[in-house]
Design an enzyme around this catalytic site. Structure first.
Site, PDB file in Angstrom:
ATOM      1  N   HIS A 178      -7.363  -4.640   9.874  1.00  0.00           N
ATOM      2  CA  HIS A 178      -7.082  -4.454   8.478  1.00  0.00           C
ATOM      3  C   HIS A 178      -5.655  -5.096   8.209  1.00  0.00           C
ATOM      4  O   HIS A 178      -4.768  -5.497   9.037  1.00  0.00           O
ATOM      5  CB  HIS A 178      -7.025  -3.301   8.084  1.00  0.00           C
ATOM      6  CG  HIS A 178      -5.836  -2.125   8.590  1.00  0.00           C
ATOM      7  ND1 HIS A 178      -5.924  -1.147   9.298  1.00  0.00           N
ATOM      8  CD2 HIS A 178      -4.399  -2.581   8.776  1.00  0.00           C
ATOM      9  CE1 HIS A 178      -4.574  -0.570   9.611  1.00  0.00           C
ATOM     10  NE2 HIS A 178      -3.683  -1.581   9.417  1.00  0.00           N
ATOM     11  N   ASP A 231       0.892  -1.226   0.044  1.00  0.00           N
ATOM     12  CA  ASP A 231      -0.064   0.039  -0.117  1.00  0.00           C
ATOM     13  C   ASP A 231       0.839   1.197   0.007  1.00  0.00           C
ATOM     14  O   ASP A 231       2.117   1.302   0.142  1.00  0.00           O
ATOM     15  CB  ASP A 231      -0.941   0.097   1.053  1.00  0.00           C
ATOM     16  CG  ASP A 231      -0.327  -0.420   2.444  1.00  0.00           C
ATOM     17  OD1 ASP A 231       0.906  -0.182   2.552  1.00  0.00           O
ATOM     18  OD2 ASP A 231      -0.851  -0.958   3.510  1.00  0.00           O
ATOM     19  N   GLU A 249      -9.717  -2.055   5.196  1.00  0.00           N
ATOM     20  CA  GLU A 249     -10.342  -1.511   6.345  1.00  0.00           C
ATOM     21  C   GLU A 249     -11.576  -2.615   6.590  1.00  0.00           C
ATOM     22  O   GLU A 249     -12.132  -3.066   5.456  1.00  0.00           O
ATOM     23  CB  GLU A 249     -10.686   0.027   6.356  1.00  0.00           C
ATOM     24  CG  GLU A 249      -9.444   0.700   6.183  1.00  0.00           C
ATOM     25  CD  GLU A 249      -8.631   0.894   7.642  1.00  0.00           C
ATOM     26  OE1 GLU A 249      -8.734  -0.174   8.504  1.00  0.00           O
ATOM     27  OE2 GLU A 249      -8.012   1.721   7.784  1.00  0.00           O
ATOM     28  N   ASP A 259      -7.907  -2.663  14.120  1.00  0.00           N
ATOM     29  CA  ASP A 259      -9.184  -2.770  13.507  1.00  0.00           C
ATOM     30  C   ASP A 259      -9.285  -4.044  12.600  1.00  0.00           C
ATOM     31  O   ASP A 259     -10.356  -4.127  12.033  1.00  0.00           O
ATOM     32  CB  ASP A 259      -9.667  -1.486  12.694  1.00  0.00           C
ATOM     33  CG  ASP A 259      -8.691  -1.182  11.714  1.00  0.00           C
ATOM     34  OD1 ASP A 259      -7.916  -1.911  11.342  1.00  0.00           O
ATOM     35  OD2 ASP A 259      -9.257  -0.101  10.744  1.00  0.00           O
TER      36      ASP A 259
HETATM   37  P1  PGA Z   1       2.374  -1.774  12.708  1.00  0.00           P
HETATM   38  O1  PGA Z   1       0.853  -1.667  11.618  1.00  0.00           O
HETATM   39  O2  PGA Z   1       2.948  -2.847  12.365  1.00  0.00           O
HETATM   40  O3  PGA Z   1       2.660  -0.443  12.693  1.00  0.00           O
HETATM   41  O4  PGA Z   1       1.511  -2.133  13.928  1.00  0.00           O
HETATM   42  C1  PGA Z   1       0.414  -2.950  11.268  1.00  0.00           C
HETATM   43  C2  PGA Z   1      -0.659  -2.577  10.154  1.00  0.00           C
HETATM   44  O5  PGA Z   1      -1.323  -1.651  10.243  1.00  0.00           O
HETATM   45  O6  PGA Z   1      -0.668  -3.424   9.198  1.00  0.00           O
END
Ligand code: PGA
Length: 244
Positions: A138, A67, A143, A136
């Site tokens: 994702h 992404d 999302e 959440d």
């Molecule tokens: P993080 O993010 O590794 O910074 O916890 C994980 C994600 O949002 O996929």
């Protein structure tokens, strides 16, 4: 789905790096899908270390990032391209032409999404996708509520995601409201997937994603139905699993 529980983030990262190295050794022209964020930083450090020790080469590897923020120029301090350069690309022998990233600043984002899908298809699909998980649920920036059939797409980021990522920002004052992300179907088509999570703050969503109902409200739950997924957790992230 196989779940591996490790003692801490260092062990989780070492295990993930070993699985990636195994994949690249078995297939030197592997296509990898790669994440950014806090979770994979130590994994990349381990891969760099293995490269420096002559244990692995990325000369034939192709990478596709999951992404990018919409509006982000490639060389902007907060871009995922800069993150990848800092953590991996500048330290290993990957060829620049084998690095694929979504361009968040593309003038036509729909074309950018379609071109990314085409590029992935043209190289024969993703062999191994490495994923983190958001609080959440994702994966990538897919999302809650996003269709399991989604392909690379522009999304609105949830407020919780914007808050969680705010402390990673270098230059920007706030996290962009939109991102461009591989879709859930794009990720799901990967032949092999590794999902990583570490820390107490991920425990509740990890339990929901791995042991709860498979639902578009919990995007990572799609992985319960994937034939080749390995989940690597540290003890803190695994602490709310019933089966642990
Ligand atoms: P993080 O993010 O590794 O910074 O916890 C994980 C994600 O949002 O996929």
């Amino acid at each position: 789905m196989q779940t591996i529980i490790t003692k801490n983030q260092a062990e989780m990262s070492a295990k993930a790096a070993e699985l990636i190295i195994e994949q690249v050794k078995a297939k030197p022209d592997s296509v990898l899908a790669l994440p950014t964020g806090k979770t994979p930083q130590l994994v990349y450090a381990k891969l760099v270390e293995a490269f420096q020790q002559g244990r692995v080469s990325f000369a034939g590897v192709k990478t596709f990032n999951l992404d990018e923020y919409v509006g982000m120029c490639r060389t902007c301090a907060d871009s995922f391209y800069v993150y990848m350069k800092q953590h991996l690309y500048d330290h290993v022998d990957i060829r620049p032409e084998n690095i694929f990233l979504l361009d968040g600043a593309a003038s036509n984002l729909d074309d950018e999404c379609a071109n990314y899908e085409r590029d992935i298809k043209e190289v024969g699909g993703v062999d191994l996708a490495i994923l983190g998980i958001g609080r959440d649920g994702h994966i990538g920036f897919c999302e809650p509520g996003m269709s399991f059939d989604s392909r690379t797409i522009v999304v609105n980021l949830d407020e919780s995601t914007r808050q969680a990522n705010a402390d990673d920002l270098v230059e920007l004052k706030e996290v962009p409201a939109q991102a461009i992300t591989m879709g859930l179907a794009t990720i799901f088509k990967s032949r092999q997937i590794i999902l990583l999570a570490s820390g107490e703050h991920k425990a509740a969503i990890v339990a929901k994603a791995l042991e709860g109902e498979v639902s578009e409200q919990v995007p990572a739950s799609i992985l319960q139905t994937h034939p080749q997924t390995t989940v690597i957790l540290d003890e803190a992230a695994a602490s709310q699993l019933k089966a642990s």
